[in-house]
Scaffold this motif. Structure first.
Motif, PDB file in Angstrom:
ATOM      1  N   GLY A 188      -9.437   4.862   6.566  1.00 27.82           N
ATOM      2  CA  GLY A 188      -8.918   6.132   7.056  1.00 27.82           C
ATOM      3  C   GLY A 188      -7.619   6.071   7.834  1.00 27.82           C
ATOM      4  N   GLY A 189      -6.945   4.943   7.853  1.00 22.69           N
ATOM      5  CA  GLY A 189      -5.653   4.837   8.518  1.00 22.69           C
ATOM      6  C   GLY A 189      -4.521   5.191   7.573  1.00 22.69           C
ATOM      7  N   PRO A 214      -3.787   3.490  12.821  1.00 19.01           N
ATOM      8  CA  PRO A 214      -4.978   2.696  12.512  1.00 19.01           C
ATOM      9  C   PRO A 214      -6.175   3.608  12.242  1.00 19.01           C
ATOM     10  CG  PRO A 214      -4.398   2.514  14.846  1.00 19.01           C
ATOM     11  CD  PRO A 214      -3.356   3.362  14.202  1.00 19.01           C
ATOM     12  N   PRO A 215      -7.150   3.091  11.522  1.00 21.31           N
ATOM     13  CA  PRO A 215      -8.347   3.880  11.248  1.00 21.31           C
ATOM     14  C   PRO A 215      -9.093   4.229  12.536  1.00 21.31           C
ATOM     15  CG  PRO A 215      -8.252   1.951   9.835  1.00 21.31           C
ATOM     16  CD  PRO A 215      -7.186   1.793  10.876  1.00 21.31           C
ATOM     17  N   PRO A 216      -9.860   5.321  12.510  1.00 24.14           N
ATOM     18  CA  PRO A 216     -10.687   5.636  13.674  1.00 24.14           C
ATOM     19  C   PRO A 216     -11.605   4.452  13.985  1.00 24.14           C
ATOM     20  CG  PRO A 216     -10.778   7.384  12.025  1.00 24.14           C
ATOM     21  CD  PRO A 216     -10.040   6.249  11.411  1.00 24.14           C
ATOM     22  N   GLY A 255      -3.725  -7.387   3.175  1.00 20.36           N
ATOM     23  CA  GLY A 255      -5.151  -7.233   3.469  1.00 20.36           C
ATOM     24  C   GLY A 255      -5.402  -6.258   4.604  1.00 20.36           C
ATOM     25  N   MET A 256      -4.562  -6.295   5.648  1.00 13.65           N
ATOM     26  CA  MET A 256      -4.696  -5.358   6.762  1.00 13.65           C
ATOM     27  C   MET A 256      -4.290  -3.960   6.341  1.00 13.65           C
ATOM     28  SD  MET A 256      -5.642  -5.029   9.854  1.00 13.65           S
ATOM     29  CE  MET A 256      -5.982  -3.296  10.056  1.00 13.65           C
ATOM     30  N   GLN A 257      -3.230  -3.851   5.545  1.00 13.40           N
ATOM     31  CA  GLN A 257      -2.825  -2.541   5.040  1.00 13.40           C
ATOM     32  C   GLN A 257      -3.962  -1.907   4.254  1.00 13.40           C
ATOM     33  OE1 GLN A 257       0.705  -2.954   2.617  1.00 13.40           O
ATOM     34  NE2 GLN A 257       1.517  -4.510   4.005  1.00 13.40           N
ATOM     35  N   LEU A 258      -4.567  -2.709   3.378  1.00 13.30           N
ATOM     36  CA  LEU A 258      -5.656  -2.225   2.537  1.00 13.30           C
ATOM     37  C   LEU A 258      -6.849  -1.777   3.387  1.00 13.30           C
ATOM     38  CD1 LEU A 258      -6.671  -3.394  -0.830  1.00 13.30           C
ATOM     39  CD2 LEU A 258      -8.450  -3.386   0.877  1.00 13.30           C
ATOM     40  N   MET A 259      -7.231  -2.609   4.376  1.00 18.38           N
ATOM     41  CA  MET A 259      -8.339  -2.211   5.256  1.00 18.38           C
ATOM     42  C   MET A 259      -8.017  -0.915   5.981  1.00 18.38           C
ATOM     43  SD  MET A 259     -10.083  -5.561   7.015  1.00 18.38           S
ATOM     44  CE  MET A 259      -8.810  -5.726   8.225  1.00 18.38           C
ATOM     45  N   MET A 302       0.819  -1.207   0.000  1.00 16.19           N
ATOM     46  CA  MET A 302       0.000   0.000   0.000  1.00 16.19           C
ATOM     47  C   MET A 302       0.857   1.263   0.000  1.00 16.19           C
ATOM     48  SD  MET A 302      -3.084  -0.899  -0.398  1.00 16.19           S
ATOM     49  CE  MET A 302      -3.891   0.667  -0.151  1.00 16.19           C
ATOM     50  N   SER A 303       2.118   1.173   0.395  1.00 17.18           N
ATOM     51  CA  SER A 303       2.997   2.351   0.402  1.00 17.18           C
ATOM     52  C   SER A 303       3.446   2.724  -1.007  1.00 17.18           C
ATOM     53  CB  SER A 303       4.220   2.094   1.281  1.00 17.18           C
ATOM     54  OG  SER A 303       5.020   1.067   0.717  1.00 17.18           O
ATOM     55  N   GLN A 304       3.194   1.855  -1.965  1.00 15.58           N
ATOM     56  CA  GLN A 304       3.593   2.113  -3.338  1.00 15.58           C
ATOM     57  C   GLN A 304       2.350   2.399  -4.181  1.00 15.58           C
ATOM     58  OE1 GLN A 304       5.701  -1.581  -3.948  1.00 15.58           O
ATOM     59  NE2 GLN A 304       7.661  -0.564  -3.614  1.00 15.58           N
ATOM     60  N   SER A 305       2.547   2.943  -5.337  1.00 17.84           N
ATOM     61  CA  SER A 305       1.449   3.246  -6.244  1.00 17.84           C
ATOM     62  C   SER A 305       0.767   1.942  -6.687  1.00 17.84           C
ATOM     63  CB  SER A 305       1.982   4.008  -7.453  1.00 17.84           C
ATOM     64  OG  SER A 305       0.936   4.296  -8.345  1.00 17.84           O
ATOM     65  N   ILE A 306      -0.552   1.910  -6.551  1.00 11.06           N
ATOM     66  CA  ILE A 306      -1.323   0.722  -6.921  1.00 11.06           C
ATOM     67  C   ILE A 306      -2.490   1.155  -7.801  1.00 11.06           C
ATOM     68  CG2 ILE A 306      -2.814  -1.124  -6.046  1.00 11.06           C
ATOM     69  CD1 ILE A 306      -1.194  -1.147  -3.515  1.00 11.06           C
ATOM     70  N   GLU A 307      -2.740   0.413  -8.859  1.00  9.36           N
ATOM     71  CA  GLU A 307      -3.895   0.690  -9.704  1.00  9.36           C
ATOM     72  C   GLU A 307      -5.163   0.240  -8.988  1.00  9.36           C
ATOM     73  OE1 GLU A 307      -3.678  -0.688 -13.717  1.00  9.36           O
ATOM     74  OE2 GLU A 307      -1.524  -0.299 -13.812  1.00  9.36           O
ATOM     75  N   ALA A 308      -6.225   1.005  -9.138  1.00  8.95           N
ATOM     76  CA  ALA A 308      -7.492   0.678  -8.482  1.00  8.95           C
ATOM     77  C   ALA A 308      -7.974  -0.718  -8.850  1.00  8.95           C
ATOM     78  CB  ALA A 308      -8.552   1.720  -8.834  1.00  8.95           C
ATOM     79  N   SER A 309      -7.711  -1.160 -10.073  1.00 12.11           N
ATOM     80  CA  SER A 309      -8.172  -2.484 -10.492  1.00 12.11           C
ATOM     81  C   SER A 309      -7.523  -3.595  -9.664  1.00 12.11           C
ATOM     82  CB  SER A 309      -7.898  -2.711 -11.982  1.00 12.11           C
ATOM     83  OG  SER A 309      -6.509  -2.650 -12.246  1.00 12.11           O
ATOM     84  N   SER A 310      -6.346  -3.317  -9.086  1.00 16.23           N
ATOM     85  CA  SER A 310      -5.659  -4.331  -8.281  1.00 16.23           C
ATOM     86  C   SER A 310      -6.338  -4.576  -6.944  1.00 16.23           C
ATOM     87  CB  SER A 310      -4.210  -3.905  -8.011  1.00 16.23           C
ATOM     88  OG  SER A 310      -3.499  -3.780  -9.201  1.00 16.23           O
TER      89      SER A 310
END
Length: 152
Positions: free
Chosen positions: A101-102, A145-147, A92-96, A62-70
């Motif tokens: 909002g994290g 972490p997200p709120p 998966g946790m990074q994405l969540m 997630m720290s790198q550029s990712i295409e939305a389709s990925s």
């Protein structure tokens, strides 16, 4: 228990996700694996009932550029199964974290090894046995972490 697992691994390089699927199946969990947006959409259209969702790890960060389709299949699962417990493994946790909002940042040095886990089954029904050793290999870290998320 019936589990929807969103597979973010690259099939030619997948090591840990197949092991995760196998571990759940050995516990008697009915695992439905979705490797694409179409797979997730098919499960939604079929109105299958799941007890939980798992977002697998990936070679993506997630720290790198990712295409939305990925990541669209993950976001579909999070939005459309938002009333279910969800376990994010590594990516998966990074994405969540980012979706809710994290913040995720790149580690200065990659980290790997084994971590002993103790699981409180009153709070977590997806993880068994209560004590186990888990391998980790990380390049990113959730720095905020997200709120409303609780860090265990």
């Amino acid at each position: 228990m019936k589990l929807l697992l969103v597979d973010n691994s690259k099939s030619s390089r997948a090591v840990y996700t197949p092991m995760l699927i196998d571990a759940f199946r050995r516990l008697g969990v009915d695992v439905i694996v979705c490797a694409s947006r179409d797979d997730v959409a098919q499960q939604i259209q079929a109105k299958h009932t799941f007890d939980a969702v798992v977002l697998s790890g990936s070679s993506l960060n997630m720290s790198q550029s990712i295409e939305a389709s990925s990541i669209s299949k993950d976001i579909m699962a999070l939005l459309l199964f938002d009333d279910l417990p969800c376990l994010g493994v590594c990516f998966g946790m990074q994405l969540m974290s980012v979706v809710y909002g994290g913040e995720v940042e790149r580690l200065e040095v990659e980290r790997d090894g084994f971590q002993e886990l103790t699981v409180d089954h009153h709070k977590h029904t997806l993880l068994r046995p209560p004590k186990c050793s888990a391998f980790f290999h990380h390049q990113d870290v959730v720095t905020r972490p997200p709120p409303d998320f609780v860090v265990d």
